[in-house]
Scaffold this motif. Structure first.
Motif, PDB file in Angstrom:
ATOM      1  N   ALA A 313      30.540  45.356  12.121  1.00 39.43           N
ATOM      2  CA  ALA A 313      29.876  46.652  12.226  1.00 39.43           C
ATOM      3  C   ALA A 313      28.868  46.652  13.372  1.00 39.43           C
ATOM      4  O   ALA A 313      28.416  45.594  13.838  1.00 39.43           O
ATOM      5  N   CYS A 509      27.938  54.773  10.943  1.00 38.75           N
ATOM      6  CA  CYS A 509      28.942  55.141   9.937  1.00 38.75           C
ATOM      7  C   CYS A 509      29.575  56.478  10.297  1.00 38.75           C
ATOM      8  O   CYS A 509      29.037  57.260  11.075  1.00 38.75           O
ATOM      9  N   GLN A 514      31.769  55.152   5.906  1.00 38.75           N
ATOM     10  CA  GLN A 514      32.431  53.917   6.318  1.00 38.75           C
ATOM     11  C   GLN A 514      31.731  53.337   7.541  1.00 38.75           C
ATOM     12  O   GLN A 514      31.441  54.057   8.503  1.00 38.75           O
ATOM     13  N   ALA A 515      31.491  52.031   7.526  1.00 38.33           N
ATOM     14  CA  ALA A 515      30.888  51.359   8.663  1.00 38.33           C
ATOM     15  C   ALA A 515      31.867  51.338   9.828  1.00 38.33           C
ATOM     16  O   ALA A 515      33.081  51.173   9.641  1.00 38.33           O
ATOM     17  N   PRO A 522      36.569  52.892  11.694  1.00 37.35           N
ATOM     18  CA  PRO A 522      36.067  52.399  10.398  1.00 37.35           C
ATOM     19  C   PRO A 522      36.597  51.014  10.069  1.00 37.35           C
ATOM     20  O   PRO A 522      37.770  50.698  10.323  1.00 37.35           O
ATOM     21  N   TYR A 527      31.275  49.934   3.564  1.00 42.80           N
ATOM     22  CA  TYR A 527      30.526  51.181   3.527  1.00 42.80           C
ATOM     23  C   TYR A 527      29.036  50.863   3.572  1.00 42.80           C
ATOM     24  O   TYR A 527      28.611  49.744   3.263  1.00 42.80           O
ATOM     25  N   MET A 533      22.261  52.455   6.409  1.00 44.31           N
ATOM     26  CA  MET A 533      23.042  53.380   7.226  1.00 44.31           C
ATOM     27  C   MET A 533      22.151  53.951   8.315  1.00 44.31           C
ATOM     28  O   MET A 533      20.990  54.276   8.069  1.00 44.31           O
TER      29      MET A 533
END
Length: 570
Positions: A313, A509, A514-515, A522, A527, A533
């Motif tokens: 991520a 996100c 979703q990351a 994604p 998540y 976030m």
């Protein structure tokens, strides 16, 4: 076939037991998933439990009932005029489209009850699209006794939100308690609070069980977790996200000192509260100077963000602030412990307080939002030392309102003076000299401030000029509820630092929580929610509750998405 190394299996694993994490866990469970909620500390609640608890959820079903009918177009206009392009438009719109649904869903399926404020202006009330109420909701008061033995597993609120060593109070309660000798209604309501509290302590509770503010919200979510039979493991740090073929399929954690691997058939939600207590990440993302001045729990050190980044991520970009700011005063106790007090809504807007920089000059509208106050500190610091800044008042103000940890109504303050938290002097000139900011400069600033206060206006910074300012002022003080003179010695000052109530930088996100990886795609099974976030507000602070509103909303979205996700292969 189940891979032999899994010690346990669930559909969903949620890391972090704050509002975002519990919302995700509850939603996934309600939608039919098996869920494990893991928390590295020994308490449930995270930042939510120590917060003011406001939830900004525009377009909720209660808005019209409390006198503030709203529309998507109106609130979207307000976000464009405050957040703008600091956060992706799609994320902002997703929040607006789903926030009201989240409120309805939690009320239908859980113990969460939120009550819209009939009067609570957005923080920039003069910008098009702003509202004076309806958008922000407060958690309904909760009886902690409903948690039974689990009450001790709920994180305690900040000591500053309690009186008598453990009785929670909100602003309405505080006003009643301060007026018990002047009003029968205040006396009656105050006595109810005190008698209930003493009854709780006599029954053996470690603090009062009447819960308000963020502690009530955390308690209501926790009660729902218990009622739904969700497994939750405390004192359980996660060391790694297990990745297979580019998808997150489980977690490696430590429970009771032993390594445990848990499969997450549908996915993992990281919601560990951001990184306000990571010195490394603060140094990388915060402006300078920065320090250990956050009001968030000290366990919020960015582990969730680190885990997600290790799994591919990336951090969000484009934000205007890395954190949600608040001026914070700091008391060093004789035993070496530290008490931090957030100057959010109680003292700064009241008439008879002014804020000055290191040159003894005003630099800000003292009644502005806590976020804007710290922004002004940093702007001023570019030319004049303003970190720390100083809140200054006279004895009349101190007796009526108090300032920070210094309480009103003749309560003891000598210990705060001795500790260096509160500076006291017979004159403003002596106070300025004692602070090292120049007595003559402070006196001159106060003389100008007083002259304007006598006219009921602030020509320099506009204190009391907006609906939000006046909402926090003293309605009985006219003509301006926010500006009053400082004339009655002795005079007092408290030093405030550039603190925060949480971070805004986090995992990028999409609208489904979703990351996203470096290519903006994604990552299957991963998540994020809450302050892990990247802020849907882009580091802006348009209104009360803009952290908890998105945390609950995207936690809810994550839970629904996970319930629809196909199970991963072991």
């Amino acid at each position: 076939m189940t891979a032999p190394h899994w010690d346990a299996e669930y559909d969903v694993v949620v890391i972090g037991a704050g509002a975002g994490g519990m919302a995700a866990a509850l939603t996934a469970k309600i939608e039919g998933c098996s869920v494990l909620l893991v928390e590295k500390t020994d308490r449930v609640g995270g930042s939510t439990a120590v917060s003011g608890g406001a939830v900004w959820a525009p377009l909720n079903a209660q808005s019209a009932r409390v006198g503030h009918p709203d529309s998507f177009e109106k609130v979207w206009t307000y976000l464009r005029n405050t957040v703008g392009d600091a956060a992706p438009a799609g994320m902002q719109q997703a929040f607006l489209r789903h926030g009201a649904g989240m409120v309805d869903y939690l009320e239908k399926h859980t113990a969460v009850r939120l009550v819209a404020r009939s009067y609570s202006p957005d923080y920039y009330p003069d910008r098009e699209g702003a509202a004076f109420g309806g958008r922000s909701l407060d958690p309904a008061t909760f009886d902690g006794r409903e948690l039974g033995a689990h009450f001790r597993e709920l994180r305690d609120p900040l000591p500053e939100f309690m009186v008598l060593g453990g009785m929670m109070v909100n602003m309405t309660d505080a006003r009643h308690l301060l007026a018990v000798t002047r009003s029968f209604t205040a006396w009656r309501e105050g006595m109810k609070l005190v008698l209930r509290y003493f009854a709780d302590r006599l029954r053996g509770y470690h603090r009062g069980t009447r819960l308000v503010l963020g502690n009530a919200l955390a308690a209501r979510l926790f009660k729902s977790v218990i009622d739904r039979g969700i497994d939750y493991w405390l004192d359980t740090p996660v060391e790694k996200l297990d990745v297979s073929h580019g998808a997150v399929v489980g977690v490696s954690l430590v429970r009771a000192g032993k390594p445990v691997q848990v499969r997450a058939r549908r996915g993992v939600v990281v919601a560990t509260g951001g990184f306000p207590w990571s010195e490394e990440l603060r140094s990388a993302h915060y402006p300078s100077p920065t320090g250990p001045w956050s009001m968030s729990p000290q366990g919020n050190r960015g582990e969730g963000i680190a885990l997600a980044r290790q799994a591919g991520a990336t951090l969000g970009q484009g934000h205007t602030s890395p954190a949600f700011w608040a001026p914070v005063s700091v008391l060093q106790r004789p035993d070496g412990s530290v008490v931090r007090y957030p100057h959010l809504v109680w003292d700064r807007a009241k008439p008879g307080l002014m804020a000055v920089n290191g040159a003894g000059q005003r630099f800000v509208n003292e009644a502005t939002s806590y976020h804007e106050f710290v922004r002004a500190m940093y702007r001023s610091h570019a030319t004049v030392p303003t970190l720390p800044a100083y809140l200054v008042c006279d004895s009349d103000f101190m007796e009526q309102w108090g300032m920070g940890l210094a309480l009103p109504g003749g309560r003891p303050r000598d210990h705060l003076v001795k500790a260096g938290y509160l500076v006291k002097a017979p004159t403003l000139r002596a106070l300025g000299d004692a602070l090292g900011i120049g007595g003559a400069a402070l006196q001159a600033t106060a003389e100008r401030f007083n002259a304007q206060a006598d006219q009921g206006r602030d020509d320099d910074f506009g204190k009391g000029s907006t609906e939000y300012n006046r909402y926090l002022g003293d309605a009985a003080h006219q003509p301006n509820p926010c500006i009053g003179a400082l004339r009655q010695g002795p005079f007092y000052a408290v030093k405030v630092f550039a603190g925060d109530i949480g971070t805004a930088v986090g995992i990028a996100c999409n609208e489904n929580a979703q990351a996203l990886d470096a290519a903006g795609q994604p990552i299957p099974g991963l998540y994020a929610a809450g302050n892990d976030m990247h802020s849907v507000m882009g580091g802006e602070y348009p209104a009360p509750g803009i952290t908890l509103g998105p945390a609950l909303t995207f936690g809810w979205i994550a839970g629904r998405q996970l319930a629809q996700a196909a199970p991963s292969h072991p």
